[in-house]
Write an enzyme that holds these catalytic residues in place. Structure first.
Site, PDB file in Angstrom:
ATOM      1  CB  SER A  99      -8.241   0.537   5.814  1.00 51.23           C
ATOM      2  OG  SER A  99      -8.964   1.745   5.837  1.00 51.23           O
TER       3      SER A  99
ATOM      4  CE  LYS B 264      -3.938   1.855   2.699  1.00 48.88           C
ATOM      5  NZ  LYS B 264      -4.749   1.654   3.932  1.00 48.88           N
TER       6      LYS B 264
ATOM      7  CB  SER C 117      -8.156   3.390   2.953  1.00 46.48           C
ATOM      8  OG  SER C 117      -7.284   2.766   3.885  1.00 46.48           O
TER       9      SER C 117
END
Lengths: 490, 490
Positions: free
Chosen positions: B181, B82, B157
């Site tokens: 997330s 990420k 997210s």
């Protein structure tokens, strides 16, 4: 109406640690710009703080020196404000749970004369907490440049109660605080390097009034003398405002020590909302009794305790020093330690003589040569030997000065110097001395007559020729005794 | 040898092939790169990737293996991170304009650990800007699609981490989970996602959103893969004070360790009420029945403070975010407005141009709840709620081993469907947020598909630092179904 001043000081002291408060980057002064940095100092994305235990050790020591209560648990808070010298745009500090609470700073006010000790007072402390220093802005024509070398240096903030009543007391408070902190090895407290910085909250109120007046915060007091002068100036300014029928406005003022003037920086309305909240990146700190005890064992004697001990008589394990010596020795821990070694070797009866040699002669030679005490060739044992030689009558005062100069420059033992330079005093019971005395009596009939008729000072007229004959090496005490014995018998 | 194409194989399968010598890291990495490029125009999961660097790492891995010195079972396997996890010399954007050109000069701790395990870094994966969002639509770089239906969002997210894995662009990824997330996008993309216990994995080098809630965790096609990845990244870190030194057990071995007694599984009634899509409810009930068939004891439990979790979360998370994001000021790195003519301009304009609207909304909210006079009513009370929520779970773990819930109330929604209604978007995390407030480990495991072919996930929540138990409970279901191996038609 009579007014009194009420002063509280906020003193920031940089703690002397190898690394910074919350990261491994080295702490230091005078290095090329932005070299003492790392991702944490620069607040790069993702960087996290980790507490420096050595800095916490240091503040606990400071707290113990000053008699504070050490909190069993304290925590870290974020103080949020935007300014370019603060890389995270928040400062890690301690808000409602400081590590040290209470305590006091003992101060000594100036005495009526230089050689007379002044009054001692205890100024209570509110708290001491730990935080991180900010970077430095260098403003130039083309803009401002930031040096983050200082950012993140461990910084303790020592907050006094509003218990100081004059600029002199504030001055004495800072002197004492600095001495204690340097004694404990926490900081060098060099104000020129920003290692000690002071802000003062000053207000006035009618004598007898219990409530505090409106306070003005003075900033940028960057020497101890400026602290005293700035506060005196502010008190006078406030008195003038009130006497002219005005009111004091709560504000922050900047004192310029060079011009002796101050100007307003910001008013209360512009005060920040720091939005303090517990820093979620750091765990609370638990100080257990063992941790505290370990640090307590490392503490030096408090400076004023030491001063009292130095001045106490031998019967109370002191050295019986006069204030003039104790007050010079004690503020300098190294010098005092040096003195104590020498005094112990010389014996309590000679401690004052040791003190005199250190305060007068050693200090002068160190200053003149620019040599640090730790680097000096002369040793405490040598000073002890020197005063013993003098006490034994082997060495006379004038000759001793010569011997000392030699000891300081070469590090040679005093006995060796005396032997090498032939500076030993004549033996007190020598036949030679008695002969010189007889010759003097025989040659100075007038002085003899005057002495015998009761004029004590006439004896000096008989001593002079003896000393001359002895080329200065006769022990004055022995000359005195011999002359009296011969005159009494003759 | 598996018939599955390389890019859809599990980490465990690839590890076996690499160890057997039937596959090289270079061949695997080339296959992964080819797959990524083939579908990326549709998936849009990557903010950036570095082909040369990946192949160089793959060659180094093959050389190690040829020399008989592989670093770990993961050596040579590509992994995507990420874009909030720092990798030295790689972009680190947090999918924000304010970090558009930022390249990290340092490695996150998880990055270092993956390097030490020999994994090959492939790509920086898209997210909601600064991990604020549940659909990855808040990214300033691109809109990532759900590989199972390109018109739908992948969740967020960590949408890029879930979507790239589901699309076969990389066999393993890391995400971060502050309120769901990792788990929510894992559920919506049909893969496994684990949020470890707070403190299990170092946060050093993770761009902070809400420090007391953030935790890095792995995505995989199976629970076994996730166990292997957790093994590599878990453990105390002296650069993160909130990481714990609880021992790291052998997670993969724990998956099939014999159990002394059947699982006791708690079903919290508060998680099965209004707002839960019937298709999701039905899939989760089927999974519960599966556990029952395995001999598990199913108990209905209550987590009575669940309804306050969302409110407490949005106070705590935004408060911390408002402070964490203060460092993005245009002074040291990141976007600085070209229009800025003063210091305030640098702050206001750089941040106005650099942050997206959801980030601004949360900074403003967080600033408000911390401001003077509001702290107790908001932040203080939210912390109390947080304690109550944690106590709810602790009480439940007195009678059950794991808690089973749906991961998200619905399957993936349409792009733009909830963009205009932040509250509806926030409800996407309603089942995941409590876990972060309580600091617990939780995993999302695929448990079926809707009639429209959209993945559904179930969530298992474990005791603090009991990841081994949690993974074993998840594996008991997952290895029998392996929904995560059902691949999308792209």
């Amino acid at each position: 109406m009579n007014y009194e001043a009420v002063i509280g000081l906020e003193v920031h002291v940089q703690i002397k640690t190898r690394s910074k408060m919350f990261t491994r980057a080295a702490a230091g002064y005078g290095r090329p710009e932005n070299t003492l940095t790392d991702p944490v100092v620069l607040a790069l994305p993702g960087a996290l703080p980790v507490m420096n235990r050595a800095a916490v050790d240091a503040i606990i020591k400071a707290g113990l020196m000053l008699g504070c209560a050490i909190a069993p648990v304290c925590k870290w808070d974020r103080k949020n404000y935007f300014y370019p010298d603060s890389p995270k745009n928040y400062q890690i500090s301690q808000y409602d749970q400081p590590i040290c609470a209470g305590g006091a700073v003992e101060i000594e006010l100036p005495g009526p004369a230089r050689n007379v000790m002044g009054e001692h007072k205890s100024i209570p402390l509110t708290r001491i907490h730990l935080e991180e220093d900010v970077g430095k802005l260098n403003h130039g024509a083309g803009g401002s440049l930031i040096d983050y070398n200082r950012a993140g240096t461990p910084l303790m903030e020592i907050v006094s109660d509003p218990a100081l009543r004059s600029a002199e007391e504030a001055y004495a408070y800072l002197q004492s605080l600095r001495t204690s902190i340097v004694y404990a090895g926490i900081s060098d407290c060099d104000m020129e390097k920003g290692q000690l910085r002071c802000d003062a909250n000053v207000s006035i109120r009618p004598v007898g009034e219990m409530r505090l007046g409106t306070k003005v915060e003075l900033k940028n007091l960057n020497s101890i003398a400026f602290v005293r002068d700035g506060i005196a100036h502010e008190i006078a300014r406030q008195l003038a405002v009130v006497k002219a029928g005005g009111v004091i406005v709560q504000e922050t003022r900047d004192y310029d020590g060079l011009t002796g003037t101050s100007q307003s920086l910001r008013s209360k309305e512009m005060a920040h909302d720091y939005r303090y909240f517990p820093d979620p990146d750091l765990m609370p700190v638990k100080v257990d009794p063992a941790w505290q005890a370990r640090l307590a064992a490392e503490l030096p004697e408090r400076p004023f305790d030491r001063q009292r001990r130095f001045m106490a008589p031998e019967t109370e394990r002191g050295y019986g020093l006069p204030y003039t010596l104790a007050s010079v020795l004690v503020p300098d821990r190294e010098l005092s330690d040096w003195f104590e070694i020498a005094a112990k070797l010389a014996g309590p009866a000679l401690a004052q003589a040791v003190g005199n040699w250190i305060v007068n002669d050693l200090q002068r030679e160190l200053a003149a040569s620019g040599v640090a005490l730790t680097a000096a060739k002369i040793t405490p044992a040598a000073i002890a030997d020197l005063v013993k030689l003098i006490a034994a009558g082997t060495l006379l005062q004038n000759a001793a000065k010569e011997v000392f100069a030699e000891m300081f420059s070469s590090g040679e033992a005093p006995a060796a110097i005396v032997a090498r330079l032939g500076l030993a005093a004549a033996p007190t019971d020598s036949a030679e001395l008695e002969n010189w005395c007889r010759e003097s009596i025989a040659a100075n009939a007038k002085a003899v007559a005057e002495f015998k008729s009761g004029k004590e000072s006439a004896l000096n007229g008989l001593k002079g020729p003896v000393m001359k004959a002895a080329k200065g090496k006769a022990n004055p005490k022995a000359v005195d005794e011999t002359l009296r014995r011969l005159l009494a018998s003759g | 040898m598996s018939d599955t194409p390389l890019h859809f194989q599990t980490v465990a399968e690839l590890s076996t092939s690499l160890a057997a010598g039937s596959l090289t890291s270079v061949a695997l990495t080339e296959a992964i790169i080819a797959r990524t490029l083939a579908v990326e125009d549709r998936v849009q999961a990557f903010n950036s990737h570095d082909r040369e660097s990946a192949l160089e790492q793959a060659r180094a891995s093959d050389a190690r293996r040829a020399a008989g010195r592989p670093l770990s079972p993961l050596d040579g396997i590509p992994i995507g991170l990420k874009d909030v996890i720092a990798v030295r010399d790689q972009p680190l954007t947090a999918s924000s304009r304010i970090l558009a050109n930022f390249v990290s000069p340092y490695d996150a701790t998880v990055t270092t650990r993956l390097r030490d395990a020999g994994m090959v870094f492939w790509g920086r994966l898209n997210l909601d800007e600064f991990a604020m969002g549940s659909s990855t639509e808040n990214s300033a770089t691109r809109i990532t699609a759900n590989p199972h239906d390109l018109t739908r969002i992948p969740g967020g997210s960590s949408g890029g981490s879930a979507a790239s894995l589901a699309a076969g662009q990389v066999p393993a990824t890391l995400g971060s989970d502050t309120g769901g997330s990792i788990r929510q996008p894992a559920a919506l993309c049909g893969v496994v996602g684990l949020k470890p216990t707070y403190g299990r994995v170092s946060r050093y080098g993770l761009v902070a959103y809400a420090s007391s809630l953030d935790q890095i965790g792995p995505f995989g096609r199976t629970v076994e893969d996730v166990a292997m990845l957790l093994q590599a990244i878990a453990g105390a870190d002296d650069r993160d004070s909130t990481s714990f030194d609880t021992p790291v057990p052998d997670y993969r071995a724990a998956l099939s360790a014999p159990r002394a007694r059947p699982w006791r599984i708690g079903i919290p009634r508060e998680y099965f009420g209004a707002g839960l899509d019937p298709a999701v409810a039905s899939a989760v009930q089927t999974a519960i029945a599966h556990y029952q068939a395995l001999g598990a004891e199913i108990r209905e439990i209550s987590l009575p403070h669940t309804e306050y979790a969302l409110a407490a979360y949005y106070i705590i998370a935004t408060a911390e975010a408002s402070s964490n994001l203060a460092r993005f000021d245009g002074v040291r790195y990141g976007h600085r407005s070209a229009e800025a003519e003063s210091l305030l301009d640098v702050y206001f304009k750089s941040r106005a141009e650099g942050f997206g609207s959801e980030v601004k909304l949360r900074i403003i909210l967080g600033t408000y709840v911390l401001s003077s006079g509001y702290y107790d009513a908001y932040y203080g009370r939210a912390q109390k709620v947080r304690t109550l929520i944690r106590e709810d779970f602790i009480r439940a773990f007195g009678e059950v081993d794991v808690v089973l819930t749906p991961t998200a109330p619905t399957a993936a929604f349409k792009r733009g469907e909830k963009s205009a209604d932040p509250l509806a978007m926030y409800l996407a995390d309603i089942y995941t947020i409590g876990v972060n407030l309580a600091g617990l480990p939780a995993i999302s495991v695929p448990c079926g598909f809707t009639a429209a072919g959209l993945p559904i996930g179930l969530q298992l929540i474990g005791r603090p630092f009991a990841e081994a138990d949690l993974l074993a409970a998840a594996h008991a279901y997952d290895h029998a179904h392996a929904w995560g191996k059902r691949t999308p038609n792209l």
